[in-house]
Design a protein around this motif. Structure first.
Motif, PDB file in Angstrom:
ATOM      1  N   ASN A  24      10.256  18.247 -20.277  1.00  0.00           N
ATOM      2  CA  ASN A  24      10.607  18.701 -18.929  1.00  0.00           C
ATOM      3  C   ASN A  24       9.374  18.871 -18.047  1.00  0.00           C
ATOM      4  OD1 ASN A  24      12.496  19.612 -16.974  1.00  0.00           O
ATOM      5  ND2 ASN A  24      11.951  21.731 -17.425  1.00  0.00           N
ATOM      6  N   ALA A  25       8.280  19.316 -18.633  1.00  0.00           N
ATOM      7  CA  ALA A  25       7.061  19.567 -17.855  1.00  0.00           C
ATOM      8  C   ALA A  25       6.286  18.297 -17.561  1.00  0.00           C
ATOM      9  CB  ALA A  25       6.168  20.556 -18.604  1.00  0.00           C
ATOM     10  N   ASN A  26       6.375  17.301 -18.436  1.00  0.00           N
ATOM     11  CA  ASN A  26       5.464  16.158 -18.343  1.00  0.00           C
ATOM     12  C   ASN A  26       6.089  14.893 -17.769  1.00  0.00           C
ATOM     13  OD1 ASN A  26       3.265  17.575 -19.464  1.00  0.00           O
ATOM     14  ND2 ASN A  26       4.049  17.238 -21.526  1.00  0.00           N
ATOM     15  N   ILE A  27       7.398  14.837 -17.616  1.00  0.00           N
ATOM     16  CA  ILE A  27       7.995  13.619 -17.074  1.00  0.00           C
ATOM     17  C   ILE A  27       7.516  13.418 -15.637  1.00  0.00           C
ATOM     18  CG2 ILE A  27      10.095  14.803 -16.290  1.00  0.00           C
ATOM     19  CD1 ILE A  27      11.621  12.212 -16.947  1.00  0.00           C
ATOM     20  N   LEU A  28       7.196  12.190 -15.285  1.00  0.00           N
ATOM     21  CA  LEU A  28       6.781  11.888 -13.921  1.00  0.00           C
ATOM     22  C   LEU A  28       7.924  12.222 -12.966  1.00  0.00           C
ATOM     23  CD1 LEU A  28       5.028   8.468 -14.564  1.00  0.00           C
ATOM     24  CD2 LEU A  28       3.906  10.600 -13.911  1.00  0.00           C
ATOM     25  N   ASP A  29       7.600  12.937 -11.904  1.00  0.00           N
ATOM     26  CA  ASP A  29       8.647  13.430 -11.017  1.00  0.00           C
ATOM     27  C   ASP A  29       9.525  12.316 -10.439  1.00  0.00           C
ATOM     28  OD1 ASP A  29       9.779  15.866  -9.808  1.00  0.00           O
ATOM     29  OD2 ASP A  29       9.209  14.891  -7.928  1.00  0.00           O
ATOM     30  N   PRO A  30       8.960  11.155 -10.025  1.00  0.00           N
ATOM     31  CA  PRO A  30       9.832  10.101  -9.493  1.00  0.00           C
ATOM     32  C   PRO A  30      10.826   9.561 -10.516  1.00  0.00           C
ATOM     33  CG  PRO A  30       7.554   9.713  -8.848  1.00  0.00           C
ATOM     34  CD  PRO A  30       7.535  10.802  -9.883  1.00  0.00           C
ATOM     35  N   LEU A  31      10.536   9.758 -11.812  1.00  0.00           N
ATOM     36  CA  LEU A  31      11.410   9.250 -12.865  1.00  0.00           C
ATOM     37  C   LEU A  31      12.507  10.242 -13.243  1.00  0.00           C
ATOM     38  CD1 LEU A  31      11.919   6.903 -14.833  1.00  0.00           C
ATOM     39  CD2 LEU A  31      10.225   7.920 -16.375  1.00  0.00           C
ATOM     40  N   ARG A  32      12.360  11.514 -12.843  1.00  0.00           N
ATOM     41  CA  ARG A  32      13.283  12.551 -13.295  1.00  0.00           C
ATOM     42  C   ARG A  32      14.731  12.256 -12.893  1.00  0.00           C
ATOM     43  NH1 ARG A  32      12.738  17.710 -15.031  1.00  0.00           N
ATOM     44  NH2 ARG A  32      10.503  17.657 -14.584  1.00  0.00           N
ATOM     45  N   THR A  33      14.990  12.081 -11.601  1.00  0.00           N
ATOM     46  CA  THR A  33      16.365  11.875 -11.143  1.00  0.00           C
ATOM     47  C   THR A  33      16.965  10.587 -11.685  1.00  0.00           C
ATOM     48  OG1 THR A  33      16.022  13.206  -9.154  1.00  0.00           O
ATOM     49  CG2 THR A  33      17.835  11.620  -9.102  1.00  0.00           C
ATOM     50  N   PRO A  34      16.229   9.431 -11.644  1.00  0.00           N
ATOM     51  CA  PRO A  34      16.800   8.229 -12.247  1.00  0.00           C
ATOM     52  C   PRO A  34      17.100   8.380 -13.739  1.00  0.00           C
ATOM     53  CG  PRO A  34      14.954   7.645 -10.829  1.00  0.00           C
ATOM     54  CD  PRO A  34      14.954   9.146 -10.945  1.00  0.00           C
ATOM     55  N   MET A  35      16.227   9.111 -14.466  1.00  0.00           N
ATOM     56  CA  MET A  35      16.440   9.271 -15.900  1.00  0.00           C
ATOM     57  C   MET A  35      17.657  10.157 -16.176  1.00  0.00           C
ATOM     58  SD  MET A  35      15.041   8.083 -18.612  1.00  0.00           S
ATOM     59  CE  MET A  35      15.378   8.276 -20.357  1.00  0.00           C
ATOM     60  N   ILE A  36      17.835  11.189 -15.383  1.00  0.00           N
ATOM     61  CA  ILE A  36      19.001  12.056 -15.556  1.00  0.00           C
ATOM     62  C   ILE A  36      20.281  11.261 -15.333  1.00  0.00           C
ATOM     63  CG2 ILE A  36      20.260  13.988 -14.519  1.00  0.00           C
ATOM     64  CD1 ILE A  36      17.543  15.386 -14.150  1.00  0.00           C
ATOM     65  N   HIS A  37      20.274  10.398 -14.304  1.00  0.00           N
ATOM     66  CA  HIS A  37      21.476   9.591 -14.068  1.00  0.00           C
ATOM     67  C   HIS A  37      21.712   8.603 -15.201  1.00  0.00           C
ATOM     68  CE1 HIS A  37      24.760   7.717 -11.991  1.00  0.00           C
ATOM     69  NE2 HIS A  37      24.183   6.540 -12.128  1.00  0.00           N
ATOM     70  N   LEU A  38      20.631   7.994 -15.701  1.00  0.00           N
ATOM     71  CA  LEU A  38      20.781   7.080 -16.824  1.00  0.00           C
ATOM     72  C   LEU A  38      21.365   7.799 -18.035  1.00  0.00           C
ATOM     73  CD1 LEU A  38      20.373   4.420 -18.320  1.00  0.00           C
ATOM     74  CD2 LEU A  38      17.970   5.069 -18.677  1.00  0.00           C
ATOM     75  N   GLN A  39      20.916   9.027 -18.273  1.00  0.00           N
ATOM     76  CA  GLN A  39      21.439   9.768 -19.423  1.00  0.00           C
ATOM     77  C   GLN A  39      22.903  10.156 -19.238  1.00  0.00           C
ATOM     78  OE1 GLN A  39      20.433  10.169 -22.343  1.00  0.00           O
ATOM     79  NE2 GLN A  39      18.245   9.754 -22.309  1.00  0.00           N
ATOM     80  N   ARG A  40      23.375  10.243 -18.001  1.00  0.00           N
ATOM     81  CA  ARG A  40      24.813  10.451 -17.793  1.00  0.00           C
ATOM     82  C   ARG A  40      25.601   9.259 -18.338  1.00  0.00           C
ATOM     83  NH1 ARG A  40      23.463  12.046 -12.006  1.00  0.00           N
ATOM     84  NH2 ARG A  40      23.168  14.309 -12.087  1.00  0.00           N
ATOM     85  N   LEU A  41      25.077   8.058 -18.104  1.00  0.00           N
ATOM     86  CA  LEU A  41      25.730   6.860 -18.628  1.00  0.00           C
ATOM     87  C   LEU A  41      25.706   6.863 -20.154  1.00  0.00           C
ATOM     88  CD1 LEU A  41      25.218   6.036 -15.620  1.00  0.00           C
ATOM     89  CD2 LEU A  41      24.715   3.737 -16.454  1.00  0.00           C
ATOM     90  N   VAL A  42      24.544   7.220 -20.718  1.00  0.00           N
ATOM     91  CA  VAL A  42      24.404   7.283 -22.179  1.00  0.00           C
ATOM     92  C   VAL A  42      25.367   8.319 -22.757  1.00  0.00           C
ATOM     93  CG1 VAL A  42      22.818   7.880 -24.053  1.00  0.00           C
ATOM     94  CG2 VAL A  42      22.005   6.511 -22.117  1.00  0.00           C
ATOM     95  N   ASN A  43      25.394   9.485 -22.141  1.00  0.00           N
ATOM     96  CA  ASN A  43      26.253  10.575 -22.583  1.00  0.00           C
ATOM     97  C   ASN A  43      27.713  10.148 -22.573  1.00  0.00           C
ATOM     98  OD1 ASN A  43      26.341  13.246 -23.522  1.00  0.00           O
ATOM     99  ND2 ASN A  43      26.814  14.049 -21.493  1.00  0.00           N
ATOM    100  N   SER A  44      28.127   9.508 -21.476  1.00  0.00           N
ATOM    101  CA  SER A  44      29.519   9.087 -21.339  1.00  0.00           C
ATOM    102  C   SER A  44      29.865   8.013 -22.357  1.00  0.00           C
ATOM    103  CB  SER A  44      29.771   8.564 -19.921  1.00  0.00           C
ATOM    104  OG  SER A  44      29.612   9.592 -18.979  1.00  0.00           O
ATOM    105  N   HIS A  45      28.966   7.051 -22.524  1.00  0.00           N
ATOM    106  CA  HIS A  45      29.231   5.979 -23.492  1.00  0.00           C
ATOM    107  C   HIS A  45      29.462   6.544 -24.887  1.00  0.00           C
ATOM    108  CE1 HIS A  45      28.906   2.400 -25.923  1.00  0.00           C
ATOM    109  NE2 HIS A  45      27.864   2.912 -26.548  1.00  0.00           N
ATOM    110  N   TYR A  46      28.553   7.397 -25.338  1.00  0.00           N
ATOM    111  CA  TYR A  46      28.654   7.879 -26.718  1.00  0.00           C
ATOM    112  C   TYR A  46      29.757   8.915 -26.897  1.00  0.00           C
ATOM    113  CZ  TYR A  46      24.597   5.288 -28.312  1.00  0.00           C
ATOM    114  OH  TYR A  46      23.748   4.271 -28.668  1.00  0.00           O
TER     115      TYR A  46
END
Length: 393
Positions: free
Chosen positions: A31-53
């Motif tokens: 949470n502390a080290n992720i590049l800030d511009p990547l945070r929101t896109p990564m959270i959205h990507l994980q929504r897709l991952v979460n839903s798929h699994y």
């Protein structure tokens, strides 16, 4: 209710406590080290991952490739039921993030019912009719409605409908986060996940609603990086192991040395160990994916492949060639964050027409986003996910 809610810290074995502490530390570091511009896109990507699994666990066969492609290209015509189910699961997560349930009330029956309603919001009525065990009779599913009939789930017979209210009152009191400190919220998340699925408060959709509840509980319980990784991915990667761990916690108590409730404390311990180990594997996996040097190498590889038209879409046709300046822009957006259109043109050293065409192509493919003020930010394109984040699905 005569149930042990969770394995308390004083009763947890040393290796379980060590694993829980490592999980908390790795989550905080991610949470502390992720590049800030990547945070929101990564959270959205994980929504897709979460839903798929989460949906895969329930037998949903929707393809990850179709799901990723749908992020860039709207689905025409009537979508297949499995795809529609996953799509609405993603939309439910988005709504619950925009208007989150308050941490103080996450365990109430109203909040649990709200999560269940969100899963079914907007689904056509024909998808809300359930086939009951006897004959071909179909009954309507009312989203958020506590079940009014007895059910059997595999070998598990949940509490009778008339007792669910009492169990949900117990659940609210047992897992209230304001009372839990140290490792207790994490240990309680494991216990609460099993106990909610064991109670089986709804006629259908309990697994997916229970996993969404656990997502919110882990976040509110102190894992600030949760959402950058998903425990459902771990559950869905080995469904047999997930169900075996749940069944272990379903077992009735065996004698006075196996706890004081109606269910086995040793079974609950096995499930808790499985839950923490699975979560730890997932945060390690995502942390390794986001290691800057390796991630930059995969980004370089993707865009270099795109300069020679070497990547194919799911329909077999090749993606159009991208200029190498797309790589330079993407790396800058990842490192420095959103930029104005005019700044990008100056950085790339291209003419206005060439810059406009390049940005237009990247926008069409979902590699960037451009807001009303012509500010450009990076996105994670569905076409690039399998290269940038291998083995995520």
């Amino acid at each position: 209710m005569a149930l042990t809610p969770y394995i308390t810290q004083d009763r947890a074995p040393g290796d379980l406590k060590d694993a829980a502490l490592e999980l908390i530390q790795l989550d905080a570091s991610l949470n502390a080290n992720i590049l800030d511009p990547l945070r929101t896109p990564m959270i959205h990507l994980q929504r897709l991952v979460n839903s798929h699994y989460s949906n895969k666990i329930e037998g949903n066969s929707a393809s990850p490739a179709d799901l990723l492609l749908a992020q860039e290209t709207p689905v025409g015509g009537e979508a297949a039921p499995d795809f529609l189910e996953v799509k609405h699961h993603i939309e439910a997560q988005i709504r619950l993030s925009i208007d989150p349930i308050d941490a103080a009330s996450i365990c109430t029956r109203e909040s649990i019912a709200c999560i269940h309603r969100e899963l079914y919001k907007g689904l056509p009525e024909k998808h809300l009719r359930l086939k009951v065990e006897a004959g071909d009779e179909r009954v309507p599913l009312v989203p958020g409605e506590i079940r009014k009939r007895g059910v059997k789930v595999g070998h598990h017979i949940p509490p009778p409908a008339e007792e669910i209210g009492s169990y949900l009152t117990w659940f609210e009191n047992a897992y209230r986060l304001g009372r839990l400190h140290g490792l207790a919220p994490l240990l309680a998340a494991a216990g609460g996940h099993h106990r909610l699925l064991w109670i089986h408060p709804f006629t259908d959709g309990n697994g997916r609603a229970g996993r969404l509840f656990t997502d919110r509980y882990l976040k509110d319980g102190g894992l600030g990086g949760y959402g950058l990784w998903s425990v459902s991915r771990g559950f869905g990667r080995d469904i047999d192991a997930y169900y075996a761990a749940l069944r272990a916690a379903d077992r009735v108590r065996k004698g006075n040395l196996d706890g004081r409730g109606e269910l086995s404390d040793s079974g609950l311990l096995k499930f808790t160990e499985y839950f923490i180990t699975t979560a730890l594997e997932q945060v390690r996996f995502v942390s390794s994916l986001l290691e800057p040097h390796i991630l930059n190498h995969r980004i370089d590889h993707y865009f270099q492949m795109r300069t020679c038209c070497a990547l194919l879409m799911t329909n077999g046709s090749a993606l159009p060639i991208l200029r190498i300046e797309a790589l330079h822009l993407y790396r800058d957006l990842l490192e420095f964050g959103p930029m104005q259109y005019s700044e990008i043109q100056a950085r790339l050293g291209l003419g206005e027409s060439t810059t406009r065409n390049l940005l237009g192509q990247m926008l069409t493919e979902g590699l960037i986003d451009i807001d009303d003020e012509r500010q450009v930010s990076m996105r994670l394109s569905g076409y690039s996910i399998t290269t940038l984040f291998p083995d995520l699905f």
